[in-house]
Design a protein around this motif. Structure first.
Motif, PDB file in Angstrom:
ATOM      1  N   LEU A  10     -55.320  58.486  47.062  1.00 28.90           N
ATOM      2  CA  LEU A  10     -55.881  58.685  45.736  1.00 28.90           C
ATOM      3  C   LEU A  10     -57.379  58.444  45.798  1.00 28.90           C
ATOM      4  N   SER A  11     -58.133  59.187  45.017  1.00 31.32           N
ATOM      5  CA  SER A  11     -59.564  58.943  44.942  1.00 31.32           C
ATOM      6  C   SER A  11     -60.051  59.282  43.538  1.00 31.32           C
ATOM      7  N   SER A  12     -61.254  58.831  43.203  1.00 29.78           N
ATOM      8  CA  SER A  12     -61.789  59.039  41.869  1.00 29.78           C
ATOM      9  C   SER A  12     -63.279  59.326  41.933  1.00 29.78           C
ATOM     10  N   GLU A  13     -63.754  60.176  41.003  1.00 27.08           N
ATOM     11  CA  GLU A  13     -65.187  60.433  40.882  1.00 27.08           C
ATOM     12  C   GLU A  13     -65.831  59.429  39.938  1.00 27.08           C
ATOM     13  N   LEU A  17     -61.236  50.532  36.882  1.00 25.91           N
ATOM     14  CA  LEU A  17     -60.503  49.367  37.336  1.00 25.91           C
ATOM     15  C   LEU A  17     -59.009  49.639  37.377  1.00 25.91           C
ATOM     16  N   ALA A  18     -58.538  50.503  36.486  1.00 30.98           N
ATOM     17  CA  ALA A  18     -57.112  50.811  36.430  1.00 30.98           C
ATOM     18  C   ALA A  18     -56.955  52.289  36.098  1.00 30.98           C
ATOM     19  N   ALA A  19     -56.800  53.118  37.124  1.00 33.74           N
ATOM     20  CA  ALA A  19     -56.740  54.565  36.945  1.00 33.74           C
ATOM     21  C   ALA A  19     -55.293  55.045  36.971  1.00 33.74           C
ATOM     22  N   PRO A  20     -54.825  55.692  35.894  1.00 34.97           N
ATOM     23  CA  PRO A  20     -53.464  56.232  35.902  1.00 34.97           C
ATOM     24  C   PRO A  20     -53.366  57.453  36.800  1.00 34.97           C
ATOM     25  N   PHE A  21     -52.213  57.634  37.436  1.00 29.41           N
ATOM     26  CA  PHE A  21     -51.998  58.809  38.272  1.00 29.41           C
ATOM     27  C   PHE A  21     -50.540  59.218  38.200  1.00 29.41           C
ATOM     28  N   CYS A  22     -50.298  60.492  38.467  1.00 31.75           N
ATOM     29  CA  CYS A  22     -48.941  61.029  38.484  1.00 31.75           C
ATOM     30  C   CYS A  22     -48.935  62.220  39.419  1.00 31.75           C
ATOM     31  N   LEU A  38     -37.369  52.819  47.162  1.00 27.63           N
ATOM     32  CA  LEU A  38     -38.674  52.748  47.808  1.00 27.63           C
ATOM     33  C   LEU A  38     -39.564  51.699  47.157  1.00 27.63           C
ATOM     34  N   SER A  39     -40.451  51.149  47.951  1.00 26.15           N
ATOM     35  CA  SER A  39     -41.488  50.248  47.438  1.00 26.15           C
ATOM     36  C   SER A  39     -42.831  50.730  47.962  1.00 26.15           C
ATOM     37  N   SER A  40     -43.907  50.089  47.517  1.00 30.12           N
ATOM     38  CA  SER A  40     -45.246  50.549  47.881  1.00 30.12           C
ATOM     39  C   SER A  40     -46.210  49.383  47.926  1.00 30.12           C
ATOM     40  N   ASN A  41     -47.357  49.621  48.586  1.00 29.62           N
ATOM     41  CA  ASN A  41     -48.421  48.631  48.575  1.00 29.62           C
ATOM     42  C   ASN A  41     -49.152  48.606  47.237  1.00 29.62           C
ATOM     43  N   ILE A  42     -48.969  49.639  46.412  1.00 33.56           N
ATOM     44  CA  ILE A  42     -49.513  49.641  45.058  1.00 33.56           C
ATOM     45  C   ILE A  42     -48.518  48.925  44.155  1.00 33.56           C
ATOM     46  N   ILE A  43     -48.953  47.867  43.538  1.00 37.10           N
ATOM     47  CA  ILE A  43     -48.068  47.047  42.717  1.00 37.10           C
ATOM     48  C   ILE A  43     -47.503  47.873  41.569  1.00 37.10           C
ATOM     49  N   ASN A  44     -46.211  47.761  41.350  1.00 34.61           N
ATOM     50  CA  ASN A  44     -45.527  48.405  40.233  1.00 34.61           C
ATOM     51  C   ASN A  44     -45.540  49.930  40.297  1.00 34.61           C
ATOM     52  N   LEU A  45     -45.682  50.487  41.488  1.00 39.63           N
ATOM     53  CA  LEU A  45     -45.569  51.938  41.612  1.00 39.63           C
ATOM     54  C   LEU A  45     -44.187  52.381  41.128  1.00 39.63           C
ATOM     55  N   GLN A  46     -44.155  53.477  40.385  1.00 33.99           N
ATOM     56  CA  GLN A  46     -42.901  53.984  39.815  1.00 33.99           C
ATOM     57  C   GLN A  46     -42.503  55.288  40.484  1.00 33.99           C
ATOM     58  N   ILE A  47     -41.264  55.359  40.946  1.00 35.67           N
ATOM     59  CA  ILE A  47     -40.754  56.558  41.600  1.00 35.67           C
ATOM     60  C   ILE A  47     -39.524  57.031  40.836  1.00 35.67           C
ATOM     61  N   THR A  48     -39.592  58.240  40.307  1.00 31.58           N
ATOM     62  CA  THR A  48     -38.504  58.798  39.506  1.00 31.58           C
ATOM     63  C   THR A  48     -37.862  59.958  40.254  1.00 31.58           C
ATOM     64  N   VAL A  66     -50.524  52.961  37.945  1.00 33.54           N
ATOM     65  CA  VAL A  66     -51.922  52.683  37.614  1.00 33.54           C
ATOM     66  C   VAL A  66     -52.530  52.008  38.834  1.00 33.54           C
ATOM     67  N   ALA A  67     -53.549  52.646  39.411  1.00 29.49           N
ATOM     68  CA  ALA A  67     -54.106  52.168  40.680  1.00 29.49           C
ATOM     69  C   ALA A  67     -55.525  51.627  40.491  1.00 29.49           C
ATOM     70  N   PRO A  68     -55.894  50.608  41.260  1.00 30.37           N
ATOM     71  CA  PRO A  68     -57.247  50.040  41.187  1.00 30.37           C
ATOM     72  C   PRO A  68     -58.242  50.868  42.003  1.00 30.37           C
ATOM     73  N   LEU A  69     -58.678  52.008  41.457  1.00 30.39           N
ATOM     74  CA  LEU A  69     -59.585  52.898  42.182  1.00 30.39           C
ATOM     75  C   LEU A  69     -61.041  52.543  41.926  1.00 30.39           C
ATOM     76  N   GLN A  70     -61.843  52.745  42.955  1.00 31.08           N
ATOM     77  CA  GLN A  70     -63.292  52.617  42.836  1.00 31.08           C
ATOM     78  C   GLN A  70     -63.928  53.949  43.219  1.00 31.08           C
ATOM     79  N   VAL A  71     -65.099  54.230  42.679  1.00 34.68           N
ATOM     80  CA  VAL A  71     -65.734  55.521  42.869  1.00 34.68           C
ATOM     81  C   VAL A  71     -65.932  55.836  44.355  1.00 34.68           C
ATOM     82  N   ASN A  72     -65.524  57.049  44.756  1.00 33.41           N
ATOM     83  CA  ASN A  72     -65.681  57.547  46.119  1.00 33.41           C
ATOM     84  C   ASN A  72     -65.062  56.637  47.175  1.00 33.41           C
ATOM     85  N   SER A  73     -64.053  55.896  46.804  1.00 35.36           N
ATOM     86  CA  SER A  73     -63.393  54.995  47.744  1.00 35.36           C
ATOM     87  C   SER A  73     -61.897  55.288  47.733  1.00 35.36           C
TER      88      SER A  73
END
Length: 204
Positions: A10-13, A17-22, A38-48, A66-73
């Motif tokens: 995942l990345s963001s422009e 602090l908390a970017a939703p993704f789907c 399944l589980s993930s390193n992203i806390i509370n990741l939801q898999i449907t 909801v992931a903790p994204l930082q710009v260009n990271s």
């Protein structure tokens, strides 16, 4: 038998602090056997899960959170065999509480609006979960026998809302099918997000 590790990035422009993704994720046959989650390193990741291979293993799922994204990271998420976090699913009551309003205008054919109690009765529940719930809504446009406005509406655990609209001119067994040429527009929260002249053929 222990599954495999699957990756997506995942990345963001914008710095968030908390970017939703789907996103949709396709699994190879046997990656996630029957009875395995399944589980993930992203806390509370939801898999449907949405469908399965003939052997019962997971074939396709909607991955959201909801992931903790930082710009260009870029952030790399891993999906591994494990236990998925649980919780109370987000409901249409929570969606209504956001105050979201949406409308689709179809020129002289009419327009449709969703506001307040309109969110209480979706046409379909597409995803139900504590990190993201998604509902499908539909309304006929004016008195036209063919035009229908649709929305997919996603609510995330941080309160973010995504709305995806489309227009259908697609009935196959309704009399007098014709193209619908007009200026179609979409307004969300009082701000117009789309406006274009479109000749929408029947069966589209």
């Amino acid at each position: 038998p222990n599954g495999v590790t699957l990756l997506f990035t995942l990345s963001s422009e914008r710095s968030q602090l908390a970017a939703p993704f789907c996103l949709g994720y396709a699994f190879r046959k046997g990656d996630v056997p029957v009875g395995q989650t399944l589980s993930s390193n992203i806390i509370n990741l939801q898999i449907t899960p949405k469908n399965y291979w003939p052997d019962g293993s997971l074939k396709f799922a909607i991955v959201a959170g909801v992931a903790p994204l930082q710009v260009n990271s870029p952030l790399t998420a891993t999906l591994t065999a494990g236990t998925q976090a649980t919780g109370v699913a987000l409901t249409t009551l929570s969606l209504r509480a956001t105050g979201i309003q949406a409308s689709v205008a179809c020129g002289n054919y009419g327009s449709v609006n969703w506001i307040a109690s309109d969110w209480d009765a979706p046409f379909q529940i597409w995803v139900s979960g504590p990190q993201m719930s998604s509902w499908i809504y539909r309304k006929p446009v004016g008195a036209d026998a063919h035009l229908v406005a649709w929305l997919e509406v996603r609510l995330f655990s941080n309160g973010a809302v995504e709305v995806f609209p489309w227009i259908e001119n697609g009935y196959l067994r309704v009399a007098a099918p014709t193209s619908k040429a007009s200026t179609f527009s979409f307004t969300l929260g009082g701000t117009q997000r789309f406006n274009a002249a479109i000749d929408l053929p029947n069966h589209c």
